[in-house]
Design an enzyme around this catalytic site. Structure first.
Site, PDB file in Angstrom:
ATOM      1  N   ASP B  44     -21.327 -14.826  -7.167  1.00 48.72           N
ATOM      2  CA  ASP B  44     -20.201 -14.762  -6.484  1.00 48.72           C
ATOM      3  C   ASP B  44     -19.544 -12.908  -6.632  1.00 48.72           C
ATOM      4  O   ASP B  44     -20.475 -12.623  -7.466  1.00 48.72           O
ATOM      5  CB  ASP B  44     -18.894 -14.806  -8.239  1.00 48.72           C
ATOM      6  N   ASP B 137     -19.299 -14.359   0.815  1.00 53.15           N
ATOM      7  CA  ASP B 137     -20.087 -13.747  -0.558  1.00 53.15           C
ATOM      8  C   ASP B 137     -19.674 -14.964  -1.344  1.00 53.15           C
ATOM      9  O   ASP B 137     -19.867 -14.140  -3.036  1.00 53.15           O
ATOM     10  CB  ASP B 137     -18.660 -13.063  -0.692  1.00 53.15           C
ATOM     11  N   GLU B 138     -20.028 -15.841  -1.051  1.00 55.33           N
ATOM     12  CA  GLU B 138     -19.986 -16.639  -3.181  1.00 55.33           C
ATOM     13  C   GLU B 138     -20.856 -17.982  -2.634  1.00 55.33           C
ATOM     14  O   GLU B 138     -20.884 -18.628  -1.302  1.00 55.33           O
ATOM     15  CB  GLU B 138     -18.837 -16.744  -3.785  1.00 55.33           C
TER      16      GLU B 138
END
Lengths: 372, 417
Positions: B44, B137-138
């Site tokens: 993350d 973004d993860e």
């Protein structure tokens, strides 16, 4: 009410009516079948408020009377009793119950008062005519596969039955469509049907009707108004409300100038479509028809499965054409074609195609192509 | 206990006595008994949007940065400096600014974040093909079977991957390493930013027991309240019930409650798991109650959702309307479509009746529309004998998509019919 009846006779009569009863009901009495014993006869009625079937059967009636009992339970009991058994139905016992005795078995069923049973109101049915069971069966079979299940266009959820002119001959027509395909079947207009209104017979009625036809080979007399239709069989009467809506003007979607004519051997064609469609994706079921002079290539591709092609010898002499269809729809139509040949009249890859039995013009199918 | 140097990736049997890596001198270590055995990770990025902005403008480095929309929007991301003042992501902007008045507010530049997100994804994919993105973004990464390839256990590979993300892209990320997705996701949150947290089989149940049930994926506010009424507030209390009890009481999620409480989760990492829904929403500058005005805002949102459907090659068989009232109550209403579509106009018209029911004078701060029940586009807008050729509309939509693609989004739009 007290009567004795042979198991097979009761089972058959119950069989005619019980499938009308919905499995889940908010109104308790709609789960019941009404039983009425009168003058040596037992009559059974079931309804879902839109559709009602009344079946009559001979019985040894001890005392007249009526009650209503849970339809599916009663049917299941009678089904499980021994073949050839005599069944006694008796409501003289405890109030609100019916006792069923057969051999060493005794059942007591909870009943509801017959006065509460919602029988369909009478009303005038001014248009009367008679069809042979065979004709009625063909009208239904050739069209029912195309009935829509789409709720927003509720007026397509049935078969449109109406009088029409075909080349100046008066015809009785059945039409069904779901927007992707349309099926039209016609027979000469029977006497008494002149001036009948166009009516939309709901899907469930069509299915129940079809079951009753299987058990008769005589004639079916039909009476209708613009809100109701009734079918009289030897042993049963089916009365149904009609769909309150306007069937679309279907004539305008039947193309008149499709000049690219393809003739196939129907059985070979259907088998090939079935084989090739094994590859097409579960959802789209698309097959592509590539037609050239004298030959037809069926093909399917799927990113997951791979590809399939099959070539057929056909009669075609127009300009080459590529056109896609839902294979399921092609097979539905092929199944209804009894003759050896099927004739496709096409315009282009985006316009409706007409399919007919080469040897029989009573049925006509319109099929919308798919993008392939 | 196996110890990993998070900077150079050297593995040792025991933690170094002088708290410095013998080979590179770094003080960042991770020690765990199962360190070499665990292969499922959740990575993350830390305060992703804010970090990207700081990277591109070093003057912001030590200042509180909030990325988010206007006065009425919500915090999309906030840097760790801003978090010291109590700012949290998804907080309404006015609250955030009250908590941290000197914050630098930056309007989100989604195109930029998407580019960086793709670069991060690319580095992940160079490590293992089993990457399941959860958002921009993860992602989950399954590194089982990569030990030979990367010449070391997953823990080491992950450390080096995150280091590469830092060096090549200038942003930081945190790692959660465990043996299933649930625990990996939980772990990645434990040690942020630049973290590396491990939950092994040995401690999973003990670790979970005192945690609130809301930690379990799928337990929202409503279920949490229901569980609380039944006397269950922490995960450990779930251990007292059989799987049948929980399934009977809470339905399908009961099985998950039973299994997750025991640290069990059998979901696999699935790359390219297709989206379940596609949606667009907007928060207003001032609250709106007028149905007509809400509808006018809904229209372009419907078009945007439809465009994204077309780009994804999907069709929607259902539509969902989302509204948020001035007092932050979220209303979700959905309905099935007669048949799957890719057309914004059809989505819009299907959502309108839902809006009309809800727009009863209440003030709303947000409206959104979602496409649900996604199917392949071959199922969408099939030609119909009785309806005006949808293909013409579809051609127009595709032409508009192409124009927007070349000249930028928002330049041409359909008006309501």
């Amino acid at each position: 009410m007290k009567l004795t009846i042979e198991r097979a006779a009761l089972l058959r009569a119950l069989g005619h009516v019980q499938s009308v009863v919905e499995r889940r009901n908010t109104i308790p009495i709609l789960s019941n079948v009404m039983l009425r014993a009168e003058g040596g006869k037992l009559s059974l009625s079931a309804t879902d408020m839109d559709l009602e079937i009344v079946a009559g059967v001979a019985a040894q009636v001890g005392s007249d009377g009526s009650t209503t009992a849970p339809a599916h339970t009663l049917y299941d009991i009678v089904r499980k009793l021994r073949d050839g058994a005599q069944i006694e139905l008796d409501v003289s016992g405890e109030k609100g119950s019916m006792t069923l005795r057969s051999g060493r078995s005794t059942f007591t069923l909870a009943c509801l008062p017959p006065e509460d049973y919602p029988l369909m109101a009478g009303g005038e049915l001014p248009h009367n005519f008679t069809l042979s069971a065979g004709d009625l069966k063909r009208l239904i079979d050739r069209t029912r596969f195309a009935i829509s299940t789409e709720e927003t266009r509720y007026y397509l959820n049935g078969i449109y039955l109406h009088a029409a002119q075909s080349n100046d001959v008066a015809m009785l027509r059945a039409v069904a469509t779901d927007g992707h395909r349309l099926a039209r079947m016609e027979i000469p207009l029977p006497e008494g049907a002149e001036g009948m209104p166009g009516v939309i017979v709901p899907r469930k009625t069509v299915m129940e009707l079809r079951k009753l036809i299987d058990e008769t080979d005589g004639e079916v007399s039909i009476a209708l108004s613009d809100t109701k239709i009734r079918f009289h069989f030897d042993e049963a009467v089916l009365t149904s409300k009609l769909i309150d809506g306007t069937f679309p003007d279907y004539d305008r979607v039947i193309p008149a100038n499709n000049d690219k004519v393809l003739e196939v051997e129907c059985k070979l064609f259907a088998e090939a479509v079935d084989r090739v469609s094994t590859i097409s994706t579960e959802k789209s079921r698309a097959v592509k028809l590539t037609v050239e002079r004298g030959s037809l290539t069926l093909s399917a591709t799927s990113p997951e499965n791979g590809t399939a092609t099959e070539e057929l010898e056909v009669s075609y002499s127009s300009t080459p054409l590529e056109i896609g269809f839902n294979s399921r729809y092609l097979l539905d139509i092929a199944e209804q074609i009894e003759g050896e040949g099927a004739k496709f009249s096409m315009a282009d890859a985006a316009s409706p195609t007409i399919v007919r039995d080469s040897a029989d013009s009573s049925a006509l199918y319109v099929l919308m192509p798919m993008r392939v | 206990m196996t110890t990993l140097c998070r900077d150079c990736g050297v593995l040792t049997e025991t933690p170094p006595v002088d708290r410095r890596c013998a080979s590179c001198g770094s003080p960042r270590f991770k020690s765990h008994a199962e360190l070499e055995a665990l292969t499922l990770a959740h990575i993350d990025c830390d305060a992703f949007y804010a970090t990207v902005e700081k990277r591109d403008n070093p003057a912001l480095l030590n200042r509180p940065v909030i990325v988010g929309g206007g006065h009425r929007g919500v915090v999309a991301a906030c840097c760790y400096v801003a978090r010291l003042s109590g700012v949290r992501s998804a907080m309404p902007m006015f609250k955030a600014l009250k908590a941290c008045p000197d914050a630098v507010v930056i309007k989100p530049d989604m195109a930029k974040y998407r580019t960086v997100g793709r670069q991060v994804r690319q580095l992940m994919l160079e490590t293992t093909p089993l990457v399941e993105p959860l958002s921009i973004d993860e992602a989950f990464l399954d590194l089982s079977g990569t030990e030979k390839l990367h010449q070391g256990p997953a823990a080491r590979t992950l450390s080096l991957l995150v280091k590469r993300i830092e060096q090549q892209l200038g942003i930081t990320a945190s790692i959660g390493l465990s043996y299933n997705k649930f625990l990996a996701k939980v772990a990645s949150d434990l040690d942020k930013p630049r973290g590396f947290a491990v939950i092994g089989r040995g401690e999973a149940v003990q670790f979970l027991s005192p945690k609130p049930v809301s930690l379990i994926w799928g337990v929202g506010a409503a279920l949490q309240q229901r569980l609380a009424r039944d006397g269950i507030s922490v995960i450990g209390q779930l251990l007292d019930y059989t799987e049948r009890d929980l399934s009977a009481r809470y339905g399908a999620i009961g099985r998950r409650l039973y299994r997750f409480a025991r640290g069990e989760d059998d979901r696999t990492v699935t790359p390219d798991a297709p989206a379940k829904s596609i949606s667009a929403e907007t928060t207003f500058n001032t609250d709106i109650s007028d149905a007509g005005e809400l509808a006018r805002i809904l229209h372009p949102l419907s078009e945007r959702v439809a465009e994204r459907l077309r780009n994804a090659g999907r069709g929607a068989s259902g539509v969902a309307l989302k509204l948020k009232t001035a007092d932050f109550q979220t209303i979700n209403r959905s309905r099935q479509l007669a048949k799957p579509t890719q057309a914004g106009e059809i989505l819009y018209r299907a959502a309108l009746p839902l809006l009309e029911v809800e727009a009863d004078g209440r003030e709303f701060r947000l409206i959104g529309i979602g496409a649900e029940g996604l199917v392949d586009q071959s199922q969408a807008d099939l030609p119909d004998l009785f309806e005006a050729a949808p293909s013409r509309d579809a051609r127009l939509d595709r032409a508009l998509d192409a124009v927007r693609d070349r000249l930028g989004a928002g330049l041409v739009q359909r008006g309501p019919k």
